[in-house]
Every structure is written in C-alpha cells, then in structure tokens.
Design a protein around this motif. Sequence first.
Motif, short mmCIF file in Angstrom:
data_model
loop_
_atom_site.label_atom_id
_atom_site.label_comp_id
_atom_site.label_asym_id
_atom_site.label_seq_id
_atom_site.Cartn_x
_atom_site.Cartn_y
_atom_site.Cartn_z
N VAL A 95 0.84 -1.19 0.00
CA VAL A 95 0.00 0.00 0.00
C VAL A 95 0.88 1.25 0.00
CG1 VAL A 95 -1.68 1.32 1.36
CG2 VAL A 95 -1.93 -1.16 1.10
N ASN A 96 0.50 2.24 -0.77
CA ASN A 96 1.28 3.45 -0.92
C ASN A 96 1.66 4.06 0.43
OD1 ASN A 96 1.49 6.53 -1.18
ND2 ASN A 96 1.64 5.91 -3.33
N ALA A 97 0.69 4.20 1.32
CA ALA A 97 0.96 4.82 2.62
C ALA A 97 1.93 4.00 3.45
CB ALA A 97 -0.35 5.02 3.38
N ALA A 98 1.86 2.66 3.33
CA ALA A 98 2.77 1.80 4.08
C ALA A 98 4.21 2.03 3.63
CB ALA A 98 2.38 0.34 3.90
N LEU A 99 4.43 2.18 2.33
CA LEU A 99 5.76 2.47 1.83
C LEU A 99 6.23 3.83 2.31
CD1 LEU A 99 8.26 1.98 0.14
CD2 LEU A 99 7.00 2.78 -1.87
N SER A 100 5.34 4.82 2.27
CA SER A 100 5.72 6.16 2.72
C SER A 100 6.16 6.16 4.17
CB SER A 100 4.53 7.12 2.53
OG SER A 100 4.20 7.27 1.17
N ARG A 101 5.43 5.43 5.01
CA ARG A 101 5.79 5.39 6.44
C ARG A 101 7.10 4.63 6.65
NH1 ARG A 101 -0.14 4.26 6.87
NH2 ARG A 101 -1.09 6.28 7.35
N ALA A 102 7.28 3.54 5.93
CA ALA A 102 8.51 2.77 6.07
C ALA A 102 9.72 3.58 5.61
CB ALA A 102 8.41 1.47 5.27
N ALA A 103 9.58 4.30 4.52
CA ALA A 103 10.68 5.15 4.04
C ALA A 103 10.98 6.25 5.06
CB ALA A 103 10.31 5.76 2.69
N GLY A 104 9.93 6.78 5.69
CA GLY A 104 10.12 7.85 6.67
C GLY A 104 10.96 7.41 7.85
N GLU A 105 10.92 6.13 8.20
CA GLU A 105 11.74 5.64 9.31
C GLU A 105 13.23 5.71 9.00
OE1 GLU A 105 10.37 1.72 10.11
OE2 GLU A 105 8.37 2.35 10.77
N HIS A 106 13.56 5.86 7.72
CA HIS A 106 14.96 5.98 7.30
C HIS A 106 15.31 7.42 6.91
CE1 HIS A 106 15.67 1.57 7.09
NE2 HIS A 106 14.38 1.53 6.81
N GLY A 107 14.42 8.35 7.23
CA GLY A 107 14.66 9.74 6.84
C GLY A 107 14.44 10.00 5.37
N LEU A 108 13.67 9.11 4.71
CA LEU A 108 13.42 9.22 3.28
C LEU A 108 11.93 9.34 3.02
CD1 LEU A 108 15.87 6.40 2.13
CD2 LEU A 108 16.23 8.86 1.86
N ALA A 109 11.58 9.63 1.79
CA ALA A 109 10.17 9.80 1.41
C ALA A 109 9.94 9.21 0.03
CB ALA A 109 9.79 11.27 1.40
N TYR A 110 8.74 8.64 -0.15
CA TYR A 110 8.27 8.24 -1.47
C TYR A 110 7.18 9.24 -1.84
CZ TYR A 110 6.30 5.60 -5.33
OH TYR A 110 5.86 5.24 -6.57
N PRO A 111 7.48 10.23 -2.70
CA PRO A 111 6.57 11.37 -2.88
C PRO A 111 5.22 11.10 -3.54
CG PRO A 111 8.82 11.98 -3.43
CD PRO A 111 8.80 10.48 -3.29
N PRO A 112 5.07 10.24 -4.57
CA PRO A 112 3.75 10.11 -5.20
C PRO A 112 2.68 9.75 -4.18
CG PRO A 112 5.41 9.04 -6.56
CD PRO A 112 6.08 9.40 -5.27
N ASP A 113 1.63 10.57 -4.10
CA ASP A 113 0.63 10.40 -3.03
C ASP A 113 -0.77 10.60 -3.56
OD1 ASP A 113 0.93 13.10 -3.53
OD2 ASP A 113 0.61 13.70 -1.45
N PRO A 114 -1.33 9.62 -4.27
CA PRO A 114 -2.72 9.75 -4.73
C PRO A 114 -3.66 9.97 -3.55
CG PRO A 114 -1.64 7.83 -5.72
CD PRO A 114 -0.73 8.34 -4.66
N SER A 115 -4.83 10.53 -3.82
CA SER A 115 -5.79 10.78 -2.75
C SER A 115 -6.18 9.50 -2.02
CB SER A 115 -7.04 11.46 -3.32
OG SER A 115 -6.74 12.75 -3.79
N SER A 116 -6.09 8.37 -2.70
CA SER A 116 -6.43 7.08 -2.09
C SER A 116 -5.20 6.40 -1.50
CB SER A 116 -7.07 6.17 -3.13
OG SER A 116 -6.20 5.96 -4.23
N TRP A 117 -4.19 7.17 -1.11
CA TRP A 117 -2.89 6.59 -0.73
C TRP A 117 -2.98 5.63 0.45
CZ3 TRP A 117 0.98 8.69 3.09
CH2 TRP A 117 0.35 9.42 4.11
N GLU A 118 -3.99 5.75 1.30
CA GLU A 118 -4.14 4.83 2.43
C GLU A 118 -4.67 3.47 1.98
OE1 GLU A 118 -3.21 5.13 5.41
OE2 GLU A 118 -3.14 7.24 5.99
N MET A 119 -5.14 3.36 0.73
CA MET A 119 -5.70 2.10 0.24
C MET A 119 -5.01 1.59 -1.01
SD MET A 119 -9.76 2.94 0.62
CE MET A 119 -9.61 4.47 -0.33
#
Length: 485
Positions: free
Chosen positions: A126-150
């Motif tokens: 899931v997009n949001a799961a990747l974003s949160r995991a990347a954030g733990e390393h001080g990184l970000a995955y920028p593409p964020d559709p409105s449905s990013w939690e699903m």
Amino acid sequence: MIVSRIEAPRDEATDTLVDRLLGGLPAEAVLTDPDVTASYARDMASFCPAGAPAVVVLPRTVEQVQHVMRTATALRVPVVPQGARTGLSGAANATDGCIVLSLTKMDRILEIDPVDRIAVVEPGVVNAALSRAAGEHGLAYPPDPSSWEMCTIGGNIGTASGGLCCVKYGVTAEYVLGLDVVLADGRLLRTGRRTAKGVAGYDLTRLFVGSEGSLGIVVRAVLALKPKPPEQLVLAAEFPSASAACDAVCRIMGTQGRAASARGDGGGRRAGGHVPSLLELMDRTTLRAVNDLARMGLPETTEALLLVAFDTPDPAADLAAVGALCEAAGATQVVRADDAAESALLLQARRMSLTALEAVKGTTMIDDVCVPRSRLGDLLDGVARIAERHRLTIGVCAHAGDGNTHPTVCFDAQDPDESRRARASFDEIMALGLELGGTITGEHGVGVLKKEWLARELGPVGVEMQQAVKRAFDPLGILNPGKLF
C-alpha cells in the motif's frame, strides 16, 4: 457506483482451468464461489461494463504468478490483474470467463536502501505503508494519490498515478527505476536498474508504467526515494471566481510572479517561479460537499479555494510571498496555517473531495482532464457552462499546479435521463480538454471509460503503433483485454 449482480457460470472449461491453477497454487489462493468472485468484478468507476470472472487467484510469489500466466496461455484464458481496485477508469474490471489476478497478497517491502535511496517492493504494498517505512529511514516516497491509504504500488504503476505533491515532486513514472514483469507466456522480464543513471537499450520500464496490466504483470519494483522534506505549511486563499483562482495559479508558477512577489510590485523578471510542494483548487460545489460530509467549516461563500503549501526551510516566507500574489489576483481572504496539524486538516479536506462529491447524489463520473496551466481558467469556465446546459451538479477539484483537473459529475443513477445527461457532460468535458491543448487523462488512466477518446487523442498512426507494441508483448491478447484499445 453502478453495480449489478454478476455470477460466473461453472462448466467443464472452468473446472479444467481451476484444476490446472490448483496444480501450482494452494487451495486458499483460488476462489471460485460466485458471490466472492463477483466482489472482484470491478473497480470504482461508473458506467464501465464488467464481466463475470471464472476464478480469482491471490498468489504470494513470483513463481505462482508465472504458473497462472502459463496456465492462461495454455488454455487461452484472459487475465485481468488487480490491486486494491481504487481505480476510476474501469481498468481493473473483469471480463467474462477471465482469471482475476489479485496481487494484494504480494505486499512485502523487500528492501529500503538509504545510501542508494531506493526501495524494492512487491506490487501489493500500500502506498501509505511504503511512505511510512521510508520515513523511518529519513526518506520519502513522494507520489501520493488521494487514495494513498488504500491504493497499491502495483496499481499506481499500472495507471501512472499522480497525487497532491506532483507539482514539485512529479508522478509515479519518475520514481520507477526498474521492474520485474511476468509476461503473458510466464517468462520473467527484468527491466531498468538500481542505479541513479542508466540508458542501456529501450526504456521498457517506462513502457510498462501506465500500461494498465495490458503488457505484463508487475511483480517487483525498484523505486527511487527522496530525502524526507521538512513539514509543509499550507496557505488557504479564497477567491470570488474560479478564473481569479486560476489567475493566481499562473502568477505563482510564472517567473514574473516570483520577481513581483520578491519586490512587492507588479512587474519585472527573474529566473525561476515559485515551487510549492502542493497547489490544489476546490470549487464552491466541492467545498459544500466536503462540509456536508464532514462538517469541516470550510468557507461556502467563496467560489474557489486555493491551497498552497511549501516544505522549504523557510515556508513562512514563501507563503507570505505567495499570499501577496493571491491578493493581487483578487483573493478576498488569505489565511496561513499556524502549524503542521492545521495544515494536515486542510489537506484532509482536499483528499476527501471525491468521496464527498459522490455523496451528493450517490453516483459520480470523475473526469481527469489535464490542460496547460495557462488554460486552466478556460477549462473551469467551460465546465461551469456544461453543468448549466445539462442541469447537473459538477464539482471541480484540481491539482492546479500541473493543470490536472477532476470535474466530477454528480447524478442519480436510477434516473435514466439524468444518467444520459451525465454521460454527455462527461464527454463534453473531455472534448473541451483536447480543444484546450490538454489530454483526456492526467493520472487515472484510460481503462474502459475513455477507450473511444484515446483514439481521438492519439490519432490513427499513434493507435496503430501502440497496438503493435501490445501484440509484441501479448500476441494472444489475453492480458486485460478490452482496456485501452
């Protein structure tokens, strides 16, 4: 959404198919109950036909996906790949007798490399799961559709999705470095690279991004990551008309606007316009719908609300400069969020726009027209005329910074005349987008909904060449048939 009950008939061919699939898949990964398979028949798009799947499979490994495709090729059975089915074009809709290949169980983040700034993931992540995991390393995955939690990364790749931060950080295609793809005959193709640069051969990676599962099944992706930016701050500006808000967008993004805001006057030139991390627009209809759904207290007396965000080291200074440009364009009120929490609340209102508009009458047709920023005002004015002519409620929210608009037609699906007018207005909006030098889809894809319009945009030679590419990868035509062309 228009939904009808769909049941898959069982016959000797289906029994043979299921038996062959069970030869390489565990029993729990093969679903045949008609009530269950019917729930996988469609995505979130209205007015898109959906067939009855013969079977739904939920593989967990690359080898299992290969087995599915070898079986499908041997038996000449169509395969419809799916993610979370949050798409809005019918690209994930089943066809009669098909195998629905749901990739949601392939949901592992295989690797995050902070040095090379990449993530390696399976398609069901899931997009949001990747974003949160990347954030733990001080990184970000920028593409964020409105449905990013699903929505899933595989679906994002299939439709070349965008999001709220595209204006600064770009779309999904710019972050896909490499792919593992199972081809129609079951072979495994590896494209692209893990390196920051690489130009060896044709760019097959980009070819698969946006192909809607019609060329192969993505089973692994190497994605670029960015350093995690500072918390963004958001400014909200109210405008007396949509055209005034679009004028503000042009001032913000134009190079003259940066020079004028820096000096406080109305002219002059300087290289480089403002680069907000987000530049979104909501019209009056959308604001009312969000308030009705969530009681957020958004201003309903304004004709358009512009949301501007910066994640720069000094966002307050950037917002002050942009606020001045909004006032010069005719903003009646400019309010800056005081902190990240208030900013997040404003962005939540924007993210729920499409859900709120669907609640107006129960069914929506969501357009995805993208035009040059300089023609954004012309598009919004044209949509207003179309809504009036067809006596319909059409709300518009937009990724204004890149000209990508989502005119959303609200209608009663049980009213045949209103449904007819909704479809007519949808087509007129797409025609208007092309007339203004735009495209029929900026991020939602073609699927079933826009097949006829794709041919108009590409022209006969363009269609011929794209069909030739399709035949090269899928000579039997079993991969997501009936989509795109």
